[in-house]
Scaffold this active site. Sequence first.
Site, PDB file in Angstrom:
ATOM      1  CD  GLU A  42      -2.444   7.684   9.750  1.00  0.00           C
ATOM      2  OE1 GLU A  42      -2.628   6.312   9.541  1.00  0.00           O
ATOM      3  OE2 GLU A  42      -3.286   8.565   9.001  1.00  0.00           O
ATOM      4  CB  CYS A 244      -6.028   8.777   6.474  1.00  0.00           C
ATOM      5  SG  CYS A 244      -6.609   7.367   5.487  1.00  0.00           S
ATOM      6  CG  ASN A 377      -1.550   7.922   2.883  1.00  0.00           C
ATOM      7  OD1 ASN A 377      -0.765   6.898   2.678  1.00  0.00           O
ATOM      8  ND2 ASN A 377      -2.626   7.805   3.145  1.00  0.00           N
ATOM      9  CD  GLU A 378      -4.338   3.952   1.622  1.00  0.00           C
ATOM     10  OE1 GLU A 378      -5.338   4.253   1.710  1.00  0.00           O
ATOM     11  OE2 GLU A 378      -3.940   2.801   1.965  1.00  0.00           O
TER      12      GLU A 378
HETATM   13  O1  AHR Z   1      -2.742   2.570   8.580  1.00  0.00           O
HETATM   14  C1  AHR Z   1      -4.214   3.017   8.491  1.00  0.00           C
HETATM   15  C2  AHR Z   1      -4.749   3.640   7.114  1.00  0.00           C
HETATM   16  O2  AHR Z   1      -4.767   2.703   6.189  1.00  0.00           O
HETATM   17  C3  AHR Z   1      -3.868   4.749   6.730  1.00  0.00           C
HETATM   18  O3  AHR Z   1      -4.034   5.823   7.413  1.00  0.00           O
HETATM   19  C4  AHR Z   1      -4.144   4.841   5.411  1.00  0.00           C
HETATM   20  O4  AHR Z   1      -3.115   4.939   4.537  1.00  0.00           O
HETATM   21  C5  AHR Z   1      -4.626   3.274   4.971  1.00  0.00           C
HETATM   22  O5  AHR Z   1      -5.905   3.400   4.300  1.00  0.00           O
END
Ligand code: AHR
Length: 653
Positions: A42, A244, A377-378
Amino acid sequence: MKRLLLILSLAFPLFIKAQNYIVNLAEVKAKIQPTMWGLFFEDINRGADGGMYAELVKNRSFDFPDAFMGWKTAPSRQSYGRNEVFQIINNAAVNPNDPKYLQVTVTKPENVLLQNEGFGGVTVKKGLAYQFTLRCREQVAGLKLKVEIVNSKGSVVGSTVQEISRDARNDGAFKLLQSTITPSDTTVNGRLVLRFEGTGKLDIDRISLIPTDTWKGKAQNMRADLVQKLADIKPGFMRFPGGCIVEGDDLTTRYQWKKTIGPLEERKLISNQWKDGGASGRAMPDYFQSYGLGFMEYFQLCEDMKCEPMPILNCGLSCQFGAGEVVAADQMDEYVQDALDLIEFANGDAISTVWGRKRAELGHPAPFHMKLLGIGNENWGPQYVERLELFTKAIKSRYPEIQLITSTGYTPNPQFKYMDSVLRAKHVDIIDEHYYQTPNWFLMNAGKYDNYDRKGPKIFIGEYACHSVRIGNSGNKNTMLCALAEAAWMTGLERNADVVTMAAYAPLFAHVKDWQWTPNLIWFDNVSSYATPSYYVQQMYSLNKGTDVVPITLNGESIAGQDSVWASAVVDRKAGVLIVKLVNPSSVAKVKSIAGLKGGKASLTVLKGRPEEVNSLEMPELVKPVTALMTVKGKELKLDLAPHSFTVLRLNL
Ligand code: AHR
């Protein structure tokens, strides 16, 4: 019981007795997927811009909201009547993806210059060639351009004269001009300076400086030391581009893969969600995504590292911690179409499909053979499930072979619990669970998957890391104890490789000065980088993946913390080796012996250190694994498991 074990080991020579440990080579508990241990990339903590992407110029296209962020000018634009020398032209009507350029107008010869601060300084190495690129067009001929790299004291360490070629004069289109600068000295806090001599008018859309020692000299322009560390893990997959940043603060800042491919002037810069500092509060107002690294580069990197690409797409929800915007269910077409187009871009025929053709135009006619795709994601809750269904229906009807990774939110309680029941009922392919927890949690939960539903969806541990202090606290360190807790937890993932088919530590990279999140697997500054103890744990697992899980038991039960040792065993059928992983996070040495061997070559790789020890730029290898080769004579091998150690034993079968 002891009597029974004795009888068993005598009756079946494949039973190896290790004090109380039994490794049963005859029983395959699970097949290990080649994807088992992977990476999660990321652009956080300057992971891409200012990190893995080797560009040295910040705001190279003047497209930051403050177009002069990172730049200084002479004459100063603030002095009355002088801002006509440097003007930002808004060109959005012509190219909305590259909306601004700089116009330099010099009417009388004087000291006119433009200076870039780089990412925390422009760092160059003595004797290395740097590629300077100018995307420009000449409006009024006459300006001559001298390009310099200066050190922190202002002395010039390298320069070139960039001719404005005939090309840039003719047809009114922007042209790429290039030259090379080879510094005579190393500087870590330098500046890039462009001096304009003479008079004339020049439109500048991009100014770039990239070292020529990028990873394997590839066109993706990635920093060699950082990418090599990834490649050295031999990952099974790489999940990208986040995290994120896939979700965005709101939906305007979500990651849109189509805006990250093609010529740089077609990639639309956006703000980076981590700019506000996240939980650490370490805001970085100058954090933007230039997309110099975009989806094409990520696919190619996966291909180069021989790992499976695992893109993650926005599911119609922005970050549920933030604005939590939701796309109306009847307006999801664009999002779902992006997913279908991505599959075609990755796998489609280079001639007969639109997006396959696009890939070929970008220089890669062969498909990438993508098999894994993440939706969201999440994300969690009924809004997610409703949108997931739209993706699933559209994708599975056209591409049933694509395995979809579904999100469960960010925390076991209550999100995973709720999502787990809903997703299982829907028979999804793979569920993505994330764990940022304490050392104790990882140790206590190493048996989490031992009694799991074997018939339901596979589990992907898409993000995990042990946090030394408190989850999300900016005092968290990549300590040896954290690495050991992760190693212990991973024994449980490995033992259950029939359920947990993939896992990745998170996040991957952090700049030592510019970070919002800690801990991270690899830390770097503008010159060098170091691997953490956690990195070595990941590497020791990945390089010793094996093909089949075999049981390792103590009195018939799995060794998840008994006598403070965590263990797993696999065999690699192709290499013909038994691999035993043993984690001793305690402060007491353990002596074990494995009996019943045939004798032969073996190796023992040990990572050990004091629990609080960390690596650093100053001491990058304070904690690192050491391998000893040995020949096992006879049928028994005695093992001293040092306090606070992780041991990987490889024995020829
Ligand atoms: O790894 C850091 C963050 O942690 C990522 O962007 C997210 O998916 C999680 O909350």
